[in-house]
Design a protein around this motif. Sequence first.
Motif, PDB file in Angstrom:
ATOM      1  N   THR A  26      33.536  40.936 -10.202  1.00  0.00           N
ATOM      2  CA  THR A  26      33.162  41.230  -8.828  1.00  0.00           C
ATOM      3  C   THR A  26      32.197  40.166  -8.316  1.00  0.00           C
ATOM      4  OG1 THR A  26      33.354  43.585  -9.299  1.00  0.00           O
ATOM      5  CG2 THR A  26      32.107  42.978  -7.340  1.00  0.00           C
ATOM      6  N   SER A  27      32.390  39.760  -7.071  1.00  0.00           N
ATOM      7  CA  SER A  27      31.440  38.829  -6.460  1.00  0.00           C
ATOM      8  C   SER A  27      30.138  39.562  -6.174  1.00  0.00           C
ATOM      9  CB  SER A  27      31.994  38.271  -5.144  1.00  0.00           C
ATOM     10  OG  SER A  27      32.996  37.327  -5.408  1.00  0.00           O
ATOM     11  N   THR A  28      29.050  39.025  -6.678  1.00  0.00           N
ATOM     12  CA  THR A  28      27.722  39.573  -6.424  1.00  0.00           C
ATOM     13  C   THR A  28      26.775  38.419  -6.154  1.00  0.00           C
ATOM     14  OG1 THR A  28      27.117  39.515  -8.775  1.00  0.00           O
ATOM     15  CG2 THR A  28      28.064  41.577  -7.946  1.00  0.00           C
ATOM     16  N   ARG A  29      25.598  38.752  -5.668  1.00  0.00           N
ATOM     17  CA  ARG A  29      24.579  37.733  -5.440  1.00  0.00           C
ATOM     18  C   ARG A  29      24.087  37.242  -6.799  1.00  0.00           C
ATOM     19  NH1 ARG A  29      20.401  36.648  -1.237  1.00  0.00           N
ATOM     20  NH2 ARG A  29      18.658  35.700  -2.347  1.00  0.00           N
ATOM     21  N   ARG A  30      24.067  35.938  -6.977  1.00  0.00           N
ATOM     22  CA  ARG A  30      23.627  35.317  -8.223  1.00  0.00           C
ATOM     23  C   ARG A  30      22.520  34.324  -7.897  1.00  0.00           C
ATOM     24  NH1 ARG A  30      27.634  36.702 -12.332  1.00  0.00           N
ATOM     25  NH2 ARG A  30      29.213  37.844 -11.181  1.00  0.00           N
ATOM     26  N   GLU A  31      21.494  34.325  -8.712  1.00  0.00           N
ATOM     27  CA  GLU A  31      20.375  33.394  -8.531  1.00  0.00           C
ATOM     28  C   GLU A  31      19.949  32.853  -9.882  1.00  0.00           C
ATOM     29  OE1 GLU A  31      17.185  34.892  -5.777  1.00  0.00           O
ATOM     30  OE2 GLU A  31      18.274  36.771  -6.122  1.00  0.00           O
ATOM     31  N   ALA A  32      19.453  31.629  -9.885  1.00  0.00           N
ATOM     32  CA  ALA A  32      18.911  31.043 -11.112  1.00  0.00           C
ATOM     33  C   ALA A  32      17.804  30.069 -10.744  1.00  0.00           C
ATOM     34  CB  ALA A  32      19.997  30.342 -11.910  1.00  0.00           C
ATOM     35  N   ARG A  33      16.860  29.924 -11.678  1.00  0.00           N
ATOM     36  CA  ARG A  33      15.733  29.006 -11.499  1.00  0.00           C
ATOM     37  C   ARG A  33      15.531  28.255 -12.806  1.00  0.00           C
ATOM     38  NH1 ARG A  33       9.859  29.662 -11.694  1.00  0.00           N
ATOM     39  NH2 ARG A  33      10.255  31.669 -12.658  1.00  0.00           N
ATOM     40  N   ALA A  34      15.421  26.931 -12.707  1.00  0.00           N
ATOM     41  CA  ALA A  34      15.249  26.088 -13.887  1.00  0.00           C
ATOM     42  C   ALA A  34      14.185  25.038 -13.600  1.00  0.00           C
ATOM     43  CB  ALA A  34      16.566  25.413 -14.253  1.00  0.00           C
ATOM     44  N   GLU A  35      13.679  24.437 -14.675  1.00  0.00           N
ATOM     45  CA  GLU A  35      12.699  23.373 -14.504  1.00  0.00           C
ATOM     46  C   GLU A  35      12.962  22.246 -15.487  1.00  0.00           C
ATOM     47  OE1 GLU A  35       8.692  24.746 -15.337  1.00  0.00           O
ATOM     48  OE2 GLU A  35       8.955  24.347 -17.460  1.00  0.00           O
ATOM     49  N   CYS A  36      12.443  21.086 -15.125  1.00  0.00           N
ATOM     50  CA  CYS A  36      12.416  19.943 -16.025  1.00  0.00           C
ATOM     51  C   CYS A  36      11.105  19.213 -15.749  1.00  0.00           C
ATOM     52  CB  CYS A  36      13.608  19.019 -15.779  1.00  0.00           C
ATOM     53  SG  CYS A  36      13.749  17.719 -17.040  1.00  0.00           S
ATOM     54  N   ARG A  37      10.504  18.699 -16.782  1.00  0.00           N
ATOM     55  CA  ARG A  37       9.229  17.994 -16.642  1.00  0.00           C
ATOM     56  C   ARG A  37       9.416  16.507 -16.905  1.00  0.00           C
ATOM     57  NH1 ARG A  37       4.739  21.612 -16.706  1.00  0.00           N
ATOM     58  NH2 ARG A  37       5.561  23.728 -16.692  1.00  0.00           N
ATOM     59  N   VAL A  38       8.570  15.721 -16.248  1.00  0.00           N
ATOM     60  CA  VAL A  38       8.549  14.279 -16.440  1.00  0.00           C
ATOM     61  C   VAL A  38       7.131  13.911 -16.844  1.00  0.00           C
ATOM     62  CG1 VAL A  38       8.968  12.014 -15.402  1.00  0.00           C
ATOM     63  CG2 VAL A  38      10.296  14.013 -14.631  1.00  0.00           C
ATOM     64  N   ARG A  39       6.976  13.383 -18.058  1.00  0.00           N
ATOM     65  CA  ARG A  39       5.657  13.012 -18.580  1.00  0.00           C
ATOM     66  C   ARG A  39       5.502  11.494 -18.511  1.00  0.00           C
ATOM     67  NH1 ARG A  39       2.288  15.906 -21.398  1.00  0.00           N
ATOM     68  NH2 ARG A  39       3.920  17.405 -21.878  1.00  0.00           N
ATOM     69  N   PHE A  40       4.453  11.070 -17.816  1.00  0.00           N
ATOM     70  CA  PHE A  40       4.173   9.653 -17.632  1.00  0.00           C
ATOM     71  C   PHE A  40       3.039   9.206 -18.549  1.00  0.00           C
ATOM     72  CE2 PHE A  40       5.681  11.230 -13.543  1.00  0.00           C
ATOM     73  CZ  PHE A  40       6.664  10.298 -13.223  1.00  0.00           C
ATOM     74  N   PRO A  41       3.042   7.951 -18.968  1.00  0.00           N
ATOM     75  CA  PRO A  41       1.833   7.410 -19.597  1.00  0.00           C
ATOM     76  C   PRO A  41       0.675   7.566 -18.597  1.00  0.00           C
ATOM     77  CG  PRO A  41       3.678   5.905 -19.900  1.00  0.00           C
ATOM     78  CD  PRO A  41       4.129   6.977 -18.944  1.00  0.00           C
TER      79      PRO A  41
END
Length: 162
Positions: A26-41
């Motif tokens: 069945t079509s339903t409302r779908r949500e997702a949240r993701a992250e990625c980090r960038v580490r600098f010198p």
Amino acid sequence: MTSRSRTLTHLDPDGRPAMVDVSDKTSTRREARAECRVRFPVGVAAQLRDSGLRSAKGGIVDTAVIAGTMAVKRTHELIPFCHPLPIDGCRIGIDWDGANVLRIECSVRTTHRTGVEMEALTGATVAALTVYDMCKALSHRIVLGPAKLLGKRGGRRDVGTL
């Protein structure tokens, strides 16, 4: 974890790669949240802070947001068994998390028969790759990751937080 055993959904009974058939869902409302980090010198992070996150190639954050959004919409072209989805909403936020880490978060929404976890992860990681590309002239010691799913809603089970 539920009491029923879980199996890999992208393998057919013979163990061959296969796209999941979602036609009976069945079509339903779908949500997702993701992250990625960038580490600098440390020195590079200070230089980027002083520049307002601009490089010789232009505005780093603005470019990363555009790249991440484009990636969300094209995830099915990058990941073999992802279904093409109508994306109802996509938000990418980028901000410093400490002295030398940039945190990129991607939230995606759709109403469909399958979720948008891969789209959120793809958006966050492509935005991070774009930051790397725009900053690599300053250092090749920039580190990406971890990339992770923070939460999803809709479908068979909810995970994490939105």
